[in-house]
Design an enzyme around this catalytic site. Structure first.
Site, short mmCIF file in Angstrom:
data_model
loop_
_atom_site.label_atom_id
_atom_site.label_comp_id
_atom_site.label_asym_id
_atom_site.label_seq_id
_atom_site.Cartn_x
_atom_site.Cartn_y
_atom_site.Cartn_z
N CYS A 189 1.48 -1.16 -0.61
CA CYS A 189 0.38 0.04 -0.28
C CYS A 189 1.04 0.90 0.20
O CYS A 189 2.02 0.53 0.00
CB CYS A 189 -1.18 -0.73 1.56
SG CYS A 189 0.20 0.09 2.67
N HIS A 212 3.50 1.53 11.08
CA HIS A 212 1.85 0.89 12.18
C HIS A 212 1.75 2.15 13.52
O HIS A 212 0.75 2.59 14.40
CB HIS A 212 2.62 -0.10 13.18
CG HIS A 212 2.54 -1.22 12.20
ND1 HIS A 212 3.18 -2.48 12.33
CD2 HIS A 212 1.72 -1.22 11.28
CE1 HIS A 212 2.94 -2.98 11.24
NE2 HIS A 212 1.79 -2.60 10.67
N CYS A 242 2.19 6.15 8.74
CA CYS A 242 1.36 5.76 7.84
C CYS A 242 0.82 7.41 8.21
O CYS A 242 -0.55 7.23 9.58
CB CYS A 242 0.42 4.77 7.63
SG CYS A 242 -0.74 4.85 6.39
N HIS A 263 -1.56 -5.41 18.70
CA HIS A 263 -1.28 -5.42 17.30
C HIS A 263 -0.37 -3.78 17.71
O HIS A 263 -1.21 -2.88 18.41
CB HIS A 263 -2.46 -4.74 16.48
CG HIS A 263 -1.55 -4.76 14.90
ND1 HIS A 263 -0.92 -3.09 15.07
CD2 HIS A 263 -2.12 -5.57 13.62
CE1 HIS A 263 -0.61 -3.52 12.88
NE2 HIS A 263 -0.64 -4.84 13.16
N GLU A 277 0.38 -1.26 16.16
CA GLU A 277 -0.70 0.26 14.67
C GLU A 277 -1.71 0.31 16.86
O GLU A 277 -2.25 1.37 17.22
CB GLU A 277 -1.69 0.15 14.45
CG GLU A 277 -2.76 1.02 14.14
CD GLU A 277 -3.57 0.81 12.74
OE1 GLU A 277 -3.06 -0.19 12.25
OE2 GLU A 277 -4.51 1.21 13.39
N CYS A 292 -8.63 2.53 7.12
CA CYS A 292 -8.24 2.83 5.43
C CYS A 292 -8.57 2.34 4.39
O CYS A 292 -8.66 1.41 4.29
CB CYS A 292 -6.76 2.80 5.72
SG CYS A 292 -5.73 1.55 4.60
N SER A 299 1.04 -10.81 9.74
CA SER A 299 0.58 -9.91 8.84
C SER A 299 -1.50 -9.46 9.37
O SER A 299 -2.18 -10.62 8.50
CB SER A 299 0.52 -8.88 7.51
OG SER A 299 -0.36 -8.77 7.11
N ASN A 322 -3.28 -8.03 8.11
CA ASN A 322 -4.22 -7.15 6.97
C ASN A 322 -4.16 -8.39 6.05
O ASN A 322 -5.57 -8.48 5.66
CB ASN A 322 -3.70 -5.99 6.24
CG ASN A 322 -2.45 -6.17 5.55
OD1 ASN A 322 -2.90 -6.27 4.12
ND2 ASN A 322 -1.90 -5.43 6.56
N SER A 331 1.61 -5.62 3.24
CA SER A 331 3.39 -5.35 3.63
C SER A 331 3.92 -6.60 3.01
O SER A 331 5.04 -7.32 2.66
CB SER A 331 3.08 -5.66 4.82
OG SER A 331 2.83 -6.74 5.94
FE1 F3S Z 1 -0.87 2.55 5.65
FE2 F3S Z 1 -3.76 1.71 4.84
FE3 F3S Z 1 -0.96 0.79 4.63
S1 F3S Z 1 -3.08 2.13 7.67
S2 F3S Z 1 0.18 1.07 6.18
S3 F3S Z 1 -2.42 2.76 3.71
S4 F3S Z 1 -2.74 -0.47 4.75
#
Ligand code: F3S
Length: 288
Positions: free
Chosen positions: A12, A72, A94, A122, A124, A190, A218, A220, A262
């Site tokens: 991302c 994070h 981010c 986690h 974050e 996000c 990970s 996500n 990631s």
């Molecule tokens: Fe940010 Fe979303 Fe990537 S929070 S690090 S854009 S998964």
């Protein structure tokens, strides 16, 4: 048999930005350490290590003078401690995570008890909770609070599933609305997460095998695998091409691939190449 990639997958913007910032800092300032892994992906960590970028699990382990925090983000107390120790800070938080931190801080400052829909352990979520200064909790289940605070703010870990977040909020409201005088909900899932989840779901419905590439740590990537599996399609979650098992192909006619935010491009390419090789051996697999 075609192999189809999800229309949105892999790195991302937040992860690309964090890695670029760290590599730039390392080129300009010399070897540096990241506080925890910069992303949850061992292949990326190995590649960065070759560039002199090491992982320190905590501030006590930091040997040098430059420390980077990951996409994070961290709690404000950690930033204060970095400054107190006289270390140079490279902050790659981010912008979407930063938005969640700001929301948590302003809710807490306005007198709201903050509930973060997310995994408590986690990094974050730990960071976001830090911005509430002790006036918040993290949970994936509607919490049974001993005494319901009258003002409640709810937000989400950025990588949670939007539909699950909506269900959580609805269930929470039904659980004890009588005790709540004011409720604020901030949607902090996000955009990259939402788009990857939508693309994975759309693809999973059209194929008969889904391969999800990404680290086991990970969050996500895990969510993408759950979304694909929930459609009923055979879903395998792997970290690298080595784990692709030829027996998965069988007489399946269409293979879909997605990858966590990631997961680097080279990991995805290796998986596609292996599936193509297996397809050629079996005479029925090719990328589209
Ligand atoms: Fe940010 Fe979303 Fe990537 S929070 S690090 S854009 S998964």
């Amino acid at each position: 048999m075609p192999i189809e990639k999800a229309s949105e997958m892999g790195f991302c913007t937040g992860v690309r930005r964090a890695i670029a910032m760290i590599e730039k800092a390392s080129r300009e300032l010399g070897p540096l350490e990241t506080l925890g892994p910069v992303v949850h992906n061992q292949q990326v960590i190995n590649k960065l290590a070759l560039e002199g970028i090491q992982v320190a699990e905590n501030l006590d382990q930091v040997q040098g003078k430059v420390v980077a925090i990951s996409s994070h983000g961290v709690a404000p107390q950690v930033v204060a401690e970095v400054e107190k120790r006289g270390l140079k800070l490279i902050d790659t938080t981010c912008p979407f995570v930063r938005r969640a931190q700001v929301a948590a801080q302003s809710l807490a400052d306005d007198g709201f008890f903050v509930i973060v829909f997310g995994e408590e352990s986690h990094p974050e979520v730990q960071g976001v909770l830090g911005w509430t200064k002790g006036k918040g909790i993290a949970t994936l289940e509607v919490p049974l609070l001993e005494k319901m605070p009258p003002r409640i703010g709810i937000l989400s870990q950025t990588t949670q599933n939007l539909a699950n977040f909506a269900s959580f909020v609805a269930e929470f409201v039904q659980s004890d609305l009588a005790s709540i005088s004011e409720l604020r909900v901030v949607n902090t899932v996000c955009d990259a997460t939402r788009k990857r989840q939508e693309a994975a779901l759309e693809l999973a419905k059209r194929v008969d095998l889904m391969v999800v590439v990404g680290s086991r740590s990970s969050a996500n990537t895990q969510r993408l695998a759950e979304i694909c599996a929930a459609t009923g399609v055979a879903t395998y979650r792997i970290e690298t091409a080595v784990e692709v098992d030829p027996s998965w192909i069988g007489d399946r006619r269409r293979v879909g691939i997605t990858a966590g935010a990631s997961t680097p491009d080279f990991s995805i390419d290796e998986v596609v190449a292996k599936l193509e090789r297996l397809g050629q051996q079996g005479g029925n697999c090719g990328a589209v």
